[in-house]
Design an enzyme around this catalytic site. Structure first.
Site, PDB file in Angstrom:
ATOM      1  N   LYS A  72       0.862  -1.186   0.000  1.00  0.00           N
ATOM      2  CA  LYS A  72       0.000   0.000   0.000  1.00  0.00           C
ATOM      3  C   LYS A  72       0.896   1.233   0.000  1.00  0.00           C
ATOM      4  O   LYS A  72       1.764   1.381   0.870  1.00  0.00           O
ATOM      5  CB  LYS A  72      -0.844  -0.052   1.277  1.00  0.00           C
ATOM      6  CG  LYS A  72      -2.232   0.526   1.152  1.00  0.00           C
ATOM      7  CD  LYS A  72      -3.015   0.186   2.417  1.00  0.00           C
ATOM      8  CE  LYS A  72      -4.360   0.849   2.413  1.00  0.00           C
ATOM      9  NZ  LYS A  72      -5.061   0.670   3.686  1.00  0.00           N
TER      10      LYS A  72
HETATM   11  O1  G3P Z   1      -8.490   1.342   4.693  1.00  0.00           O
HETATM   12  C1  G3P Z   1      -8.306   2.660   5.166  1.00  0.00           C
HETATM   13  C2  G3P Z   1      -9.571   3.179   5.730  1.00  0.00           C
HETATM   14  O2  G3P Z   1     -10.097   2.160   6.434  1.00  0.00           O
HETATM   15  C3  G3P Z   1      -9.564   4.376   6.624  1.00  0.00           C
HETATM   16  O3  G3P Z   1     -10.780   4.387   7.320  1.00  0.00           O
HETATM   17  O4  G3P Z   1     -12.354   5.111   9.060  1.00  0.00           O
HETATM   18  O5  G3P Z   1      -9.907   5.682   9.253  1.00  0.00           O
HETATM   19  O6  G3P Z   1     -11.351   6.782   7.548  1.00  0.00           O
HETATM   20  P1  G3P Z   1     -11.110   5.568   8.344  1.00  0.00           P
END
Ligand code: G3P
Length: 218
Positions: free
Chosen positions: A85
């Protein structure tokens, strides 16, 4: 649509894998910090990759392409399921192109615009991760981004898979599937919510009550 679990929590990953519900896992430094309990991150990636029969995203932390490449090459050696990633920056795109030339899968993350997604596809990304929840958080329309990327990729036959990320609730998953996203990465709490419906629970209670009146065993 493929379902990935968005976590580094081993017990949640095992639970979802044993239920046959997941096609892969995504992690990020925040999720690792939450789940590691002091364990080495590389050990966690390896353990996840052994549980899940599908891509497991492991994120680099270097900001220049050279550092991303050396970190990513070490991560890719951990297990064939590992996908690297990289952030959607100029250096991230450069590293993406090089990883792909070496046959290493890449998930380009932190995508917030259709133009960023177009560039990731041109750099040969395996997956693009648009963050829908974080766009909603700033009063933008996260799902509109998915629809725009779908249209652009379809217009030009681009093969990068749209991996909807930053999912906060089941409606994000419904809309992702309706829009033809290739994958959704879902936090465990939301994944378990997908299986629930109050009418299912109510129906089971009623069936069991009626079965009791028969006084029989199966
Ligand atoms: O995969 C990355 C993503 O899950 C970020 O999620 O909830 O931290 O915006 P969040």
């Amino acid at each position: 649509m493929k379902i990935f679990l968005d976590t580094a929590n081993i017990s949640e990953i095992r639970r979802a894998a044993e239920a046959g519900l997941i096609d892969g896992v995504t992690t990020n430094p925040t999720l690792l910090a939450r789940a590691s309990g002091g364990k080495d991150a590389k050990e966690i990636f390896k353990e996840i990759a052994e549980i899940v029969d599908g891509p497991v995203s492991a994120e680099v932390v270097g900001l220049d392409a050279e550092t991303m490449l050396s970190e990513g090459q070490r991560l890719a050696e951990l297990h064939p399921n590992i996908v690297i990633k990289v952030p959607l920056t100029e250096d991230g795109l450069k590293a993406c192109r090089q990883f792909r030339a070496e046959g290493i899968g890449v998930n380009v993350t932190l995508c917030f615009s259709p133009l960023q997604a177009l560039l990731a596809a041109k750099a040969g990304a395996t997956f693009i991760s648009p963050f829908v929840g974080r766009l909603d958080d700033i009063a933008a329309d996260g799902m509109q981004l998915i629809s725009q990327i779908r249209q652009i990729y379809d217009n030009y036959g681009m093969e990068t898979e749209i991996l909807v990320a930053s999912i906060r609730h089941p409606q994000h998953v419904v809309e992702s599937a309706l829009m033809g996203a290739d994958c959704s990465t879902i936090p465990p709490k939301v994944l378990w919510q997908l299986a629930k419906h109050p009418l299912t629970d109510k129906g089971i209670d009623a069936f069991l009550e009626d079965w009791k009146t028969l006084g029989q065993d199966l």
